[in-house]
Design a protein around this motif. Sequence first.
Motif, short mmCIF file in Angstrom:
data_model
loop_
_atom_site.label_atom_id
_atom_site.label_comp_id
_atom_site.label_asym_id
_atom_site.label_seq_id
_atom_site.Cartn_x
_atom_site.Cartn_y
_atom_site.Cartn_z
N TYR A 61 0.76 -1.13 -0.19
CA TYR A 61 -0.23 -0.15 -0.01
C TYR A 61 0.92 1.29 0.19
N ALA A 62 2.00 1.38 0.79
CA ALA A 62 2.71 2.38 1.07
C ALA A 62 3.38 2.49 -0.48
N SER A 63 3.77 1.60 -0.91
CA SER A 63 4.75 1.63 -2.22
C SER A 63 3.80 2.04 -3.46
N LYS A 64 2.32 1.69 -3.49
CA LYS A 64 1.57 1.92 -4.40
C LYS A 64 1.16 3.59 -4.68
N LEU A 65 0.89 3.90 -3.22
CA LEU A 65 0.59 5.30 -3.31
C LEU A 65 1.78 6.51 -3.07
N GLY A 66 2.99 5.76 -2.74
CA GLY A 66 4.13 6.80 -2.55
C GLY A 66 3.92 7.79 -1.36
N PHE A 67 3.02 7.42 -0.61
CA PHE A 67 2.44 8.61 0.61
C PHE A 67 1.83 8.18 1.35
N ILE A 68 2.14 8.24 2.56
CA ILE A 68 1.30 7.70 4.05
C ILE A 68 1.09 8.79 4.84
N ASN A 69 0.13 8.99 5.61
CA ASN A 69 0.04 9.77 7.03
C ASN A 69 -1.00 9.07 7.75
N PRO A 70 -1.08 9.35 9.10
CA PRO A 70 -1.84 8.68 9.96
C PRO A 70 -3.37 8.82 9.56
#
Length: 484
Positions: free
Chosen positions: A375-384
């Motif tokens: 999921y993190a690799s697909k979106l290229g961005f994460i936040n809480p």
Amino acid sequence: MSLGVTARKAPSAARLRERAWYQQPRWKRLVALVVTALLLAQVTGEQGTRGDLFSAIEANFTGGAVWGWLGLALVIWLVREFGHEVIGRYTARVRQEAGRPAGRAADLAPAGGFSPAAAPVWLPALVVRAARLCSDVVRGQRLYRWGSMAALLGLLIVLPLLVSTFWQQVMVDQIGMFVLVAIGLNVVVGWAGMLDLGFIAFFAIGAYSAAFWTGGLPVEPPVELNNFLVIPLAVLTCLVAGVLLGAPTLRLRGDYLAIVTLGFHEIVYLTAKNWTEFTGGSRGAPQLDRFSVDLGFWSYQWELDPRPYYWLQLAFVVVVLLLFVRLEHSRVGRAWTAIREDEVAAASTGVDTVRFKLLAFAIGASTSGIAGVIYASKLGFINPEMFVLLLSVLALSYVVFGGMGSLPGVLLGTAVLVWLPEFLRDTVDPQDRYMYLGGLLVVMMIYRPQGLLPSRRRQRELRMAEEGSGAADALGAQPGGAQR
């Protein structure tokens, strides 16, 4: 004298045991459906304004939509409560006709011949008997069984080539992600019988593990790794987190366990949101690395196209399913079943409940680590804010809707419930999509609490609980016997 007193008391005692008509489960289900219909009519109707909130309530309860919802609820109730008996008698006749031995094709002929008057019975019975014969052949020949699975896998492989880019994104960002999470949650809830309301916290841990080991967080990792190499580390991190969660909850069950897991999610969420020096806080982790392969003579970089991510998720889902199917029928899986059915009895027969409950939390959390990295690799961005409590509730709903303890049911339930809000995207207001989902869950839990494709063991447990002939776990129906 005493006999007369006993005779006078007997009728009153019998009257005390009788139920009034409004106390019968049939009418209770009608009330539940009517309340659900009124609620759906309100939440899917006109929206009120700050100056006049009651105008929308009056319009929604006096318009035609409310009668449509009430009519739908009444049709569902009538068909299920009264038509079910007629259908049950008809299917009993079909089963009786189809229950004769079907070891060869000549046995498919009905006992009374092909009478046109009896066609409504022998025709479906013929289909059932033919299906049984084919099923016996498939079960007896491993080649047919593996061939059908290979055909299904082939269909899933070519599926993204047959749908639009929008549905490709849905399959990757939602269905594929939730399938991996739900498979792990099924271990905790479906197999071990422990209610977990904070399971999405492990998904967040997997995503932040990917961000850390690829250098996407404000702190520098000991060594930057490729996303493929991060997956084992994320799985190990989630395993440790599962043990840390399971250790304080070994003596808790039911609602108390659910509250603790809920608190665990809030701890993880607030830590990710407030520990700015490590996680980046509310700003999150931008520009994360994507999956890539570099073998020297050949290299490939995953980009914005969702199809490579879908095939990657499918590969991991297949591997996880193969492992978990073996695990379900192993000594560990049987120990989880014993704990779910009766933990005290399991402990008294020598099952190490502490060890196996910790294993359930740890192994169940492992798939969330894989999902978090992808999921993190697909979106290229994460936040809480991507890991709020609602996702945990949705994941639990998918498991219960599909059938707790059933891997095929979990896959089907997740696919159906993720597909439904997206299918309603063009016709239903975004604020109302999940209301239809909630209404579907209410009807499902009233009339089919075992789920779409339940496991045989789970079906037997619920049936015994309804009949009052056996105990049920904290997630199922309670003994006492529900009568129509």
